[in-house]
Design a protein around this motif. Structure first.
Motif, short mmCIF file in Angstrom:
data_model
loop_
_atom_site.label_atom_id
_atom_site.label_comp_id
_atom_site.label_asym_id
_atom_site.label_seq_id
_atom_site.Cartn_x
_atom_site.Cartn_y
_atom_site.Cartn_z
N LEU A 48 0.84 -1.19 0.00
CA LEU A 48 0.00 0.00 0.00
C LEU A 48 0.88 1.25 0.00
O LEU A 48 1.89 1.30 0.71
N ALA A 49 0.50 2.24 -0.80
CA ALA A 49 1.21 3.52 -0.83
C ALA A 49 0.18 4.64 -0.86
O ALA A 49 -0.88 4.52 -1.47
N VAL A 58 -2.65 0.22 -4.32
CA VAL A 58 -2.55 -1.11 -3.73
C VAL A 58 -2.08 -2.08 -4.81
O VAL A 58 -2.63 -2.11 -5.92
N THR A 59 -1.07 -2.87 -4.49
CA THR A 59 -0.66 -3.94 -5.41
C THR A 59 -1.44 -5.21 -5.08
O THR A 59 -1.67 -5.52 -3.90
N GLY A 91 4.79 -12.57 -7.73
CA GLY A 91 3.80 -11.80 -8.46
C GLY A 91 4.17 -10.34 -8.36
O GLY A 91 5.36 -9.99 -8.26
N LEU A 92 3.19 -9.46 -8.39
CA LEU A 92 3.43 -8.04 -8.13
C LEU A 92 3.53 -7.85 -6.63
O LEU A 92 2.63 -8.24 -5.88
N LEU A 93 4.61 -7.25 -6.16
CA LEU A 93 4.91 -7.20 -4.73
C LEU A 93 4.79 -5.77 -4.20
O LEU A 93 3.69 -5.26 -4.04
N ASP A 94 5.90 -5.11 -3.98
CA ASP A 94 5.87 -3.83 -3.28
C ASP A 94 5.67 -2.65 -4.23
O ASP A 94 6.02 -2.73 -5.42
N LEU A 356 -3.36 3.67 11.50
CA LEU A 356 -2.63 2.53 10.97
C LEU A 356 -3.50 1.87 9.90
O LEU A 356 -4.71 1.70 10.09
N TRP A 357 -2.89 1.48 8.79
CA TRP A 357 -3.60 0.83 7.70
C TRP A 357 -3.08 -0.60 7.56
O TRP A 357 -1.86 -0.85 7.70
N LEU A 358 -3.98 -1.53 7.28
CA LEU A 358 -3.64 -2.94 7.15
C LEU A 358 -4.15 -3.49 5.82
O LEU A 358 -5.21 -3.08 5.34
N LEU A 359 -3.43 -4.47 5.27
CA LEU A 359 -3.90 -5.27 4.15
C LEU A 359 -4.03 -6.71 4.60
O LEU A 359 -3.17 -7.21 5.35
#
Length: 374
Positions: A48-49, A58-59, A91-94, A356-359
């Motif tokens: 997440l950015a 989001v990736t 896969g697609l990461l950061d 705080l953000w979470l995935l």
């Protein structure tokens, strides 16, 4: 038939009467909070950015870069993502923004890449974000040699205060590669934004070590963040069965994998009988059994003054969020949060909004905000 109907009606009542997640209050030793669902229906979101306009990127590990605007996930992904492979853990990461993104609209993506007959590796590409598409996509780093496994790509990235990019590359599931300094696997690489070795890298005068190496002996780093006071880069990495570690990434250090570890092989066979040795940097903190850490962030916002300076780590295997209270370089307190949520936490980010953000790592992955309970 009547019994089934009663069960269905009863279950429907329970589900209907259960409080929404945003209404549930969770408690920690220092604060009470709730979770807000920002977005859902993401396929294994990984990173997440936060963009300056208030939207988020989001990736998805499946190869899509998604955008969230005003709390709504856009249906069409951002176009122009570089060619990648989705295989195993790859896969697609950061995704991370250039420190001067406001001026140059530049971001960086890490991902798994495959060439037929040569195998797979971790790559980093630089690109410009123009609206909802990427342009000027250029590969700036590729870990060599390639391998034939689909494990331990790592891929976490972070910028230091000098504007240099740190890129973690896993051992690719071939543990001995982490001690081979002419092999890019199993370490942290420090780069300029053009992909060149950063000035001051510790091994540039040693022809036996690749110039981009900053550290080695790292197994599979999936969390990386900058300390808000010291500016040092902190990381955590997966151990095997046991031995997940938190480390401070310091120039030239060997973190020991696989010569030392607190874990054992997945088969149950010991990897080594040593947990420390001369010339190896001991972890600041470790977990045994493994929690499978992923994502990490220091809390620096105003919403939870009780958490100021605490380090938060997501856990995949143990499906929780870990809060660590740290004094200097010592963990003084460890608290497990969200254990009843039942979701694999893939990423943890400090948001510009003080939350705080979470995935969550699921085929129906979510983006959550942790906000004060009011």
């Amino acid at each position: 038939m009547r019994t089934c109907k009663r069960l269905i009606l009863g279950l429907s009542f329970v589900l209907a009467s259960a409080p929404a997640l945003s209404e549930q209050t969770f408690s920690s030793d220092k604060a009470e909070f709730r979770l807000e669902t920002v977005a859902q229906n993401l396929e294994h979101p990984w990173s997440l950015a936060f963009l300056p306009d208030g939207s988020q990127l989001v990736t998805e590990r499946e190869g899509r870069l998604r955008r969230i605007r005003d709390g709504k996930l856009q249906e069409e992904p951002v176009s122009g993502v570089p060619d990648l492979v989705v295989s195993g853990q790859g896969g697609l990461l950061d995704v991370i923004l250039h420190p001067e993104f406001d001026d140059n609209r530049t971001l960086f993506l890490s991902y798994a890449h495959k060439i037929s007959g040569e195998g797979m590796t971790t790559r980093v590409a630089r690109a410009k974000l123009e609206g909802d598409r990427l342009s000027d996509v250029e590969v700036i780093f590729e870990a060599l040699p390639r391998g034939n496994t689909s494990r331990h790509f790592a891929g976490r990235m972070e910028f230091d205060r000098d504007g240099y990019l740190y890129v973690a590359v896993g051992d690719r599931g071939e543990m001995d590669r982490a001690q081979k300094t002419d092999d890019d696997a199993g370490g942290v690489h420090r780069l300029t934004t053009d992909g060149k070795p950063a000035p001051g890298n510790p091994f540039t005068d040693d022809p036996s070590v690749n110039d981009t190496f900053f550290t080695y002996g790292n197994r599979n780093i999936q969390g990386m963040t900058i300390h808000p006071d010291t500016g040092e880069i902190w990381s955590h990495e997966h151990g095997p069965r046991g031995g997940d570690e938190i480390n401070i990434i310091r120039a030239g250090n060997n973190y020991g994998w696989p010569d030392v570890t607190y874990g054992i092989d997945y088969s149950g066979v010991p990897i080594t009988d040593r947990t420390t040795m001369e010339g190896v940097t001991d972890p600041l903190h470790y977990w045994d059994p493994s929690i499978a850490p992923s994502g990490m962030a220091f809390y620096t916002g105003d919403e939870f003054p009780e958490w100021q300076g605490d380090l938060f780590v997501g856990a995949l295997k143990m499906q929780k969020l870990v809060r660590l209270s740290i004094e200097n370089e010592d963990v003084k307190e460890e608290e497990d949060l969200l254990e009843g949520l039942g979701e694999r936490i893939r990423d943890v980010r400090m948001g510009p909004d003080g939350a705080l953000w979470l995935l969550t790592d699921h085929s129906d992955g979510k983006v959550y905000r942790i906000v004060p309970a009011e």
